[in-house]
Design an enzyme around this catalytic site. Structure first.
Site, PDB file in Angstrom:
ATOM      1  N   TYR A 285       6.591  -3.454   3.621  1.00  0.00           N
ATOM      2  CA  TYR A 285       5.444  -2.877   4.623  1.00  0.00           C
ATOM      3  C   TYR A 285       6.027  -2.990   6.026  1.00  0.00           C
ATOM      4  O   TYR A 285       5.420  -2.179   6.927  1.00  0.00           O
ATOM      5  CB  TYR A 285       4.540  -4.610   4.684  1.00  0.00           C
ATOM      6  CG  TYR A 285       3.366  -5.128   5.676  1.00  0.00           C
ATOM      7  CD1 TYR A 285       2.073  -4.129   4.961  1.00  0.00           C
ATOM      8  CD2 TYR A 285       3.409  -5.404   6.319  1.00  0.00           C
ATOM      9  CE1 TYR A 285       1.311  -4.340   5.607  1.00  0.00           C
ATOM     10  CE2 TYR A 285       2.644  -5.468   7.049  1.00  0.00           C
ATOM     11  CZ  TYR A 285       1.152  -5.387   6.854  1.00  0.00           C
ATOM     12  OH  TYR A 285       0.617  -5.535   7.768  1.00  0.00           O
TER      13      TYR A 285
ATOM     14  N   GLY B 114      -2.476  -7.911  10.334  1.00  0.00           N
ATOM     15  CA  GLY B 114      -1.021  -6.862  10.219  1.00  0.00           C
ATOM     16  C   GLY B 114      -0.430  -6.489  11.124  1.00  0.00           C
ATOM     17  O   GLY B 114      -0.079  -5.388  11.207  1.00  0.00           O
TER      18      GLY B 114
ATOM     19  N   ARG C  73      -6.613  -8.187   8.213  1.00  0.00           N
ATOM     20  CA  ARG C  73      -6.928  -9.308   9.110  1.00  0.00           C
ATOM     21  C   ARG C  73      -5.792  -9.093  10.209  1.00  0.00           C
ATOM     22  O   ARG C  73      -6.020  -8.249  11.185  1.00  0.00           O
ATOM     23  CB  ARG C  73      -6.297 -10.650   7.788  1.00  0.00           C
ATOM     24  CG  ARG C  73      -6.417 -12.171   8.645  1.00  0.00           C
ATOM     25  CD  ARG C  73      -5.356 -12.412   8.219  1.00  0.00           C
ATOM     26  NE  ARG C  73      -4.578 -13.407   7.931  1.00  0.00           N
ATOM     27  CZ  ARG C  73      -3.249 -13.552   8.533  1.00  0.00           C
ATOM     28  NH1 ARG C  73      -4.013 -14.157   9.615  1.00  0.00           N
ATOM     29  NH2 ARG C  73      -2.069 -13.572   9.123  1.00  0.00           N
TER      30      ARG C  73
ATOM     31  N   GLY D  99       0.357  -5.631   1.711  1.00  0.00           N
ATOM     32  CA  GLY D  99      -0.131  -4.029   1.860  1.00  0.00           C
ATOM     33  C   GLY D  99      -0.197  -3.214   1.523  1.00  0.00           C
ATOM     34  O   GLY D  99      -1.197  -2.211   1.439  1.00  0.00           O
ATOM     35  N   THR D 100      -1.184  -3.481   0.097  1.00  0.00           N
ATOM     36  CA  THR D 100      -1.757  -3.096  -0.983  1.00  0.00           C
ATOM     37  C   THR D 100      -2.844  -1.860  -0.413  1.00  0.00           C
ATOM     38  O   THR D 100      -3.009  -0.511  -0.767  1.00  0.00           O
ATOM     39  CB  THR D 100      -2.154  -4.026  -2.214  1.00  0.00           C
ATOM     40  OG1 THR D 100      -1.502  -5.341  -2.391  1.00  0.00           O
ATOM     41  CG2 THR D 100      -2.215  -2.960  -3.303  1.00  0.00           C
ATOM     42  N   THR D 101      -3.910  -2.864   0.206  1.00  0.00           N
ATOM     43  CA  THR D 101      -5.039  -2.112   0.944  1.00  0.00           C
ATOM     44  C   THR D 101      -4.346  -0.323   1.510  1.00  0.00           C
ATOM     45  O   THR D 101      -4.998   0.330   1.663  1.00  0.00           O
ATOM     46  CB  THR D 101      -5.805  -3.015   1.314  1.00  0.00           C
ATOM     47  OG1 THR D 101      -5.751  -4.793   0.943  1.00  0.00           O
ATOM     48  CG2 THR D 101      -6.800  -2.645   2.118  1.00  0.00           C
TER      49      THR D 101
ATOM     50  N   SER E 232      -0.108 -14.808   4.621  1.00  0.00           N
ATOM     51  CA  SER E 232      -1.538 -13.692   4.276  1.00  0.00           C
ATOM     52  C   SER E 232      -1.989 -14.402   3.191  1.00  0.00           C
ATOM     53  O   SER E 232      -3.256 -14.653   3.221  1.00  0.00           O
ATOM     54  CB  SER E 232      -0.922 -12.685   4.374  1.00  0.00           C
ATOM     55  OG  SER E 232      -2.089 -11.771   4.152  1.00  0.00           O
TER      56      SER E 232
ATOM     57  N   HIS F  13      -0.874  -5.626 -10.237  1.00  0.00           N
ATOM     58  CA  HIS F  13      -0.242  -6.753  -9.940  1.00  0.00           C
ATOM     59  C   HIS F  13       0.905  -7.104 -10.706  1.00  0.00           C
ATOM     60  O   HIS F  13       1.254  -8.148 -10.312  1.00  0.00           O
ATOM     61  CB  HIS F  13      -1.325  -7.944  -9.662  1.00  0.00           C
ATOM     62  CG  HIS F  13      -1.962  -7.199  -8.146  1.00  0.00           C
ATOM     63  ND1 HIS F  13      -1.200  -7.010  -7.304  1.00  0.00           N
ATOM     64  CD2 HIS F  13      -3.003  -7.521  -7.561  1.00  0.00           C
ATOM     65  CE1 HIS F  13      -1.980  -7.561  -6.168  1.00  0.00           C
ATOM     66  NE2 HIS F  13      -3.514  -7.404  -5.765  1.00  0.00           N
TER      67      HIS F  13
ATOM     68  N   ARG G 238       7.179  -6.935   1.117  1.00  0.00           N
ATOM     69  CA  ARG G 238       7.010  -7.395   2.653  1.00  0.00           C
ATOM     70  C   ARG G 238       7.817  -8.667   2.300  1.00  0.00           C
ATOM     71  O   ARG G 238       7.922  -9.288   1.219  1.00  0.00           O
ATOM     72  CB  ARG G 238       5.436  -7.986   2.388  1.00  0.00           C
ATOM     73  CG  ARG G 238       4.909  -8.566   3.830  1.00  0.00           C
ATOM     74  CD  ARG G 238       3.991  -8.875   4.124  1.00  0.00           C
ATOM     75  NE  ARG G 238       3.160  -8.465   5.460  1.00  0.00           N
ATOM     76  CZ  ARG G 238       1.789  -9.219   6.069  1.00  0.00           C
ATOM     77  NH1 ARG G 238       0.692 -10.056   5.170  1.00  0.00           N
ATOM     78  NH2 ARG G 238       2.002  -9.094   7.662  1.00  0.00           N
TER      79      ARG G 238
END
Ligand code: A3P
Length: 311
Positions: free
Chosen positions: A214, A279, A277, A69-71, A154, A124, A146
């Site tokens: 997340y 989510g 994608r 869930g970084t984005t 993912s 990261h 997450r």
């Protein structure tokens, strides 16, 4: 002698060869260094980082392992800090660069020093590999994680969708990829140690490290985003602002923005589209066998036993 010890001050290519070696996604060579797996460039940049990246007290460092869930976190932080929507033309990954990915462009460290305060950057890297200057500065860290089952699925989709990028050269079956994930043998792996390190530190220094999940963001978006904004020193005044930020950062919206449909990440060359994608929570149930789920549960049980961490 432990080969990991010899590499701590290396400036010599050969020393990398003394580290345990494997292949990420059966594609590029990765090396195990201080408990985690990296491509050599990232070991070098991690070692070089402290002398080039000088944390400022008002810096914010986002941290995460892969596909957690970084984005989304980058999008939310960008909106909260800018107090306006700046994601229409620029991908969240360009607003908040991943510092070790910057090694793929020329003069990465010069770019870091040019970012105006308050800077938000992402890494990261595991907690143990953050420089002392980061740990001892007043800069804040927001960590997101997450459930490992969804994280793995993912990661599997992402990796198989980025064949022919810098890193992945061929797709991998679910079974093979699962084995690597469980054993932690992939870039930035193992997942479980990465999470545990930040979790334990966040308990010790909650004013410095905010630990987010997340799933919590999905289930209680308003509550979690308010908590995040408060931690960033940008509390919301109006409820409508919370709704606005969440709307601006929704997966559906970001996925359909032109910049994310056709643009590319200038640091790692990947299409922006691969970061969006489904989510959802529980997508892994569509892929993992019961046996696979039980294996991940068992790894978590053993690894997180007595720590209070539950994913
Ligand atoms: P799925 O592959 O399960 O769909 P990361 O950003 O760390 O690479 O994680 C990617 C995961 O976050 C993907 O999960 C992606 O769909 C999801 N994601 C990306 N943007 C999101 C957003 N704005 N809201 C919710 N989930 C998002």
């Amino acid at each position: 002698k432990n080969p990991n010890e010899q590499v701590d001050s290396f400036d010599d290519e050969d020393l990398i060869d003394k580290l345990p070696k494997d292949k990420h996604w059966e594609s590029v060579e990765i090396y195990q260094w201080r408990g985690y797996w990296f491509i050599p460039e990232m070991i070098k940049s991690t070692l070089a980082l402290p002398s080039h990246f000088h944390p400022r007290d008002d810096d914010i460092l986002l941290a995460s392992s892969l596909k957690v869930g970084t984005t989304w976190l980058k999008s939310l932080c960008t909106n909260i800090m800018h107090k306006q929507d700046v994601l229409t033309k620029v991908s969240p990954h360009m607003h908040i660069p991943t510092i070790e990915s910057m090694i793929f462009v020329n003069d990465p460290f010069a770019l870091l020093s040019k970012i105006p305060s308050p800077r938000i950057v992402h890494t990261h890297l595991p907690y143990t590999l953050l420089s002392d200057s980061i740990k001892n500065s007043k800069c804040k860290i927001v960590y997101i994680t997450r459930n490992p089952k969804d994280t793995f699925i993912s990661l599997w989709h992402h990796s198989n969708n980025t064949v022919d990028g810098i890193i992945i050269k061929k797709p991998l079956s679910l079974e093979k990829a699962f084995e690597y994930f469980c054993n932690g043998v992939y870039i930035q792996g193992p997942f479980f140690d990465h999470v545990l390190e930040y979790y334990l530190e966040s308990l010790k220094i909650p004013n410095k490290i905010l630990f987010l999940r997340y799933e919590d963001l999905q289930r209680n978006p308003k509550g979690e985003v308010k908590k995040l904004a408060l931690f960033l020193g940008r509390p919301f005044c109006l409820e409508s602002e919370v709704d606005q930020v969440l709307g601006n950062c929704s997966l559906e919206r970001l996925k359909n923005l032109e910049v994310n449909k056709i643009g590319r990440n200038k640091y790692n060359g990947l299409p922006n589209a691969v970061y969006f994608r489904k989510g959802i929570i529980g997508d892994s149930r569509n892929y993992l066998t019961q046996e696979m789920e039980e294996r991940l549960d068992e790894i978590m049980r053993v690894k997180f036993q007595g720590t209070g961490l539950d994913l």
